[in-house]
Scaffold this active site. Structure first.
Site, short mmCIF file in Angstrom:
data_model
loop_
_atom_site.label_atom_id
_atom_site.label_comp_id
_atom_site.label_asym_id
_atom_site.label_seq_id
_atom_site.Cartn_x
_atom_site.Cartn_y
_atom_site.Cartn_z
N GLU A 2 17.79 -54.92 69.65
CA GLU A 2 16.36 -54.56 69.68
C GLU A 2 15.88 -54.40 71.12
O GLU A 2 15.16 -53.46 71.46
CB GLU A 2 15.52 -55.62 68.97
N HIS B 95 19.89 -37.31 57.44
CA HIS B 95 18.52 -37.70 57.03
C HIS B 95 18.48 -39.17 56.58
O HIS B 95 17.65 -39.53 55.75
CB HIS B 95 17.98 -36.82 55.90
N LYS C 284 16.45 -67.45 59.57
CA LYS C 284 16.61 -66.14 60.20
C LYS C 284 17.67 -66.10 61.28
O LYS C 284 17.88 -67.04 62.02
CB LYS C 284 15.28 -65.66 60.81
N SER D 197 14.50 -67.75 64.58
CA SER D 197 13.04 -67.63 64.48
C SER D 197 12.43 -69.00 64.70
O SER D 197 13.00 -70.01 64.30
CB SER D 197 12.67 -67.09 63.10
#
Ligand code: ARG
Length: 459
Positions: A290, A156, A283, A277
């Site tokens: 992704e 979980h 970043k 970024s």
């Protein structure tokens, strides 16, 4: 009126029809399979005295020239030729004359396309297996270095029990092994030759399907021609197998994304496989995992697309089937680049073992071990042991420490039956190594599992 099938037509086709009907923009990818199929067919026709040796020689020379033209970029792919089968036959006939017109004896584009596309898919099954093995190899190398690296095992997405990172990666090795087996079994099942089925019902010519079967490297000729010319199960299977493989890749990618965050900090992807970024200079983004997660969606789309194309088709060939190719090409290319880049990302990532270990000390991961201790050493029924352990967890929370760090006196205040040997059981390494049942996380079990995958790859 330059169409190969124009005999019964009195006017030419509209350019709108040509554009709509054509597959030549994408099926040209199958030119090698198509020409190899034609060569095998011509050799068989010659052996059966349907073509002469002279005609065969001309066809061979002509097709060799066609390959050269295609590979040098000189070949003219025209929408009005509709598909690669007709474009190649037309060019062959332009080069060698009448012998070219005999090549299509005892053959139809229906068995021809079934041969070409099936052979492409069969080849890709094996290439994907090779790429999966290379990926497994890199995952295995990382896993072998980290069979003692503690991290929180989760259910979980909550801290559950301590495991080691090699064991965690072993789960993905298990998935990739199953993927390999699926591609291999699909290859075996579908390695049958459609050639000689002609349009749908076979042919009155005295052909030898066994010969073309062996010339093209198939295991056997197909059994029922009506099925064969409309069967696209082999394409559906590779789409399903890629979908399942991408689902596994996507799950690993999701973990890589999470693990790259400050909150986890379990891994750092290399600069080479990270992005920045355009606005936030600090970043470092995990675009690779992704995108892998995202690309899984388009592969599922191709699977659903072809399943839907096939569901309402009466026997046998229908033009709808031409829609089989682009989705498969796209899924295969997606699989190929995904396997390659995931392999490189894994190979170059940094594993932050200290952060994994630090995270293992949050959430009282050895709580189950305390309960097991109470059962094994103090002969307390499990339900009661569970309750006592709950008290110990609550005490640790109150002290703002992890259960693995609690002092003996607090435990004995909760239950006097607890003795000093308990402290060992609360240690996270001990907890991990105690799980040495078959398939468990203990370092020795993990090493056995990794050896099993190593043997699999070595075979
Ligand atoms: N371009 C077609 C396809 O990809 C080839 C087969 C066409 N056969 C036919 N009878 N129209 O499916």
């Amino acid at each position: 009126m330059d169409k190969m099938w124009s005999g019964r037509f009195s006017t030419g086709s509209s350019s709108l029809l040509d554009a709509f009907n054509a597959s030549i923009m994408f099926d040209r990818k199958l030119y090698r399979e198509d020409i190899e199929g034609s060569l095998a067919h011509a050799m068989m026709l010659t052996k059966q005295n349907i073509l002469t040796e002279q005609e065969l020689a001309e066809i061979q020379t002509g097709l060799a020239q066609v390959i050269k033209e295609i590979e040098s970029g000189a070949f003219e792919w025209k929408i009005s030729d509709e598909d690669l089968h007709m474009a190649i036959e037309k060019r062959l006939t332009a080069i060698i004359g009448d012998a070219g017109k005999k090549l299509h004896t005892a053959r139809s584009r229906n068995d021809q396309v079934a041969v070409d596309f099936r052979r492409y898919v069969l080849r890709k099954n094996l290439e994907i297996v090779d790429a999966l093995k290379l990926l497994m190899h890199e995952v295995l190398i990382v896993a072998q270095k980290h069979t003692e690296t503690l991290l929180p095992g989760m259910t979980h997405l909550q801290h559950a029990q301590p495991i080691n990172f090699g064991f965690h990666l072993g789960a993905y090795l298990s998935m990739f092994k199953r993927d390999i087996e699926r591609f291999e079994s699909s290859h075996k099942r579908n390695n049958i030759s459609p050639l000689g089925c002609a349009a749908l019902a076979g042919t009155p010519h005295n052909i030898d399907r066994d010969l073309t079967t062996s010339l093209l490297g198939f295991d056997a000729p197909s059994v029922n021609c009506l099925d064969t010319v409309s069967d696209r199960d082999f394409a559906l299977e590779i789409l399903f197998n890629i979908s399942t493989m991408m689902m596994h890749i996507s799950r690993l990618s999701e973990e890589l994304v999470m693990w790259s965050s400050y909150e986890f900090g379990f891994v750092e992807l290399s600069d080479e496989y990270s992005t920045g970024s355009s606005i936030m200079p600090q970043k470092k983004n995990p675009d690779v995992p992704e995108l892998l997660r995202g690309k899984t969606g388009r592969v599922y789309g191709s699977l659903m697309g072809l399943l839907t194309v096939m569901k309402g088709l009466p026997l046998a060939y229908n033009k709808d089937t031409q829609e089989d190719k682009e989705g498969v090409f796209d899924a295969v290319e997606t699989a190929e680049i995904s396997l390659e880049i995931l392999k490189e990302a894994i190979k170059t990532m940094q594993v932050k073992a200290h952060n994994m270990k630090k995270a293992s000390k949050i959430g009282h991961l050895s709580a189950t071990d305390l309960a097991d201790y109470l059962v094994q050493k103090c002969n307390i029924p499990f339900r009661e042991a569970h309750f006592i352990t709950g008290k110990a967890v609550a005490k640790s929370e109150e002290l703002k420490i992890d259960l693995s760090e609690i002092e003996l006196k607090y435990l004995q205040e909760i239950d006097a039956r607890i003795s000093e040997d308990v402290l060992k059981f609360l240690q996270l390494e001990h907890s991990m190594n105690a799980r040495k049942s078959a398939g468990g996380t203990a370092t020795i079990r993990t090493e056995e599992q990794l050896q099993y995958f190593k043997n699999f790859l070595g075979a």
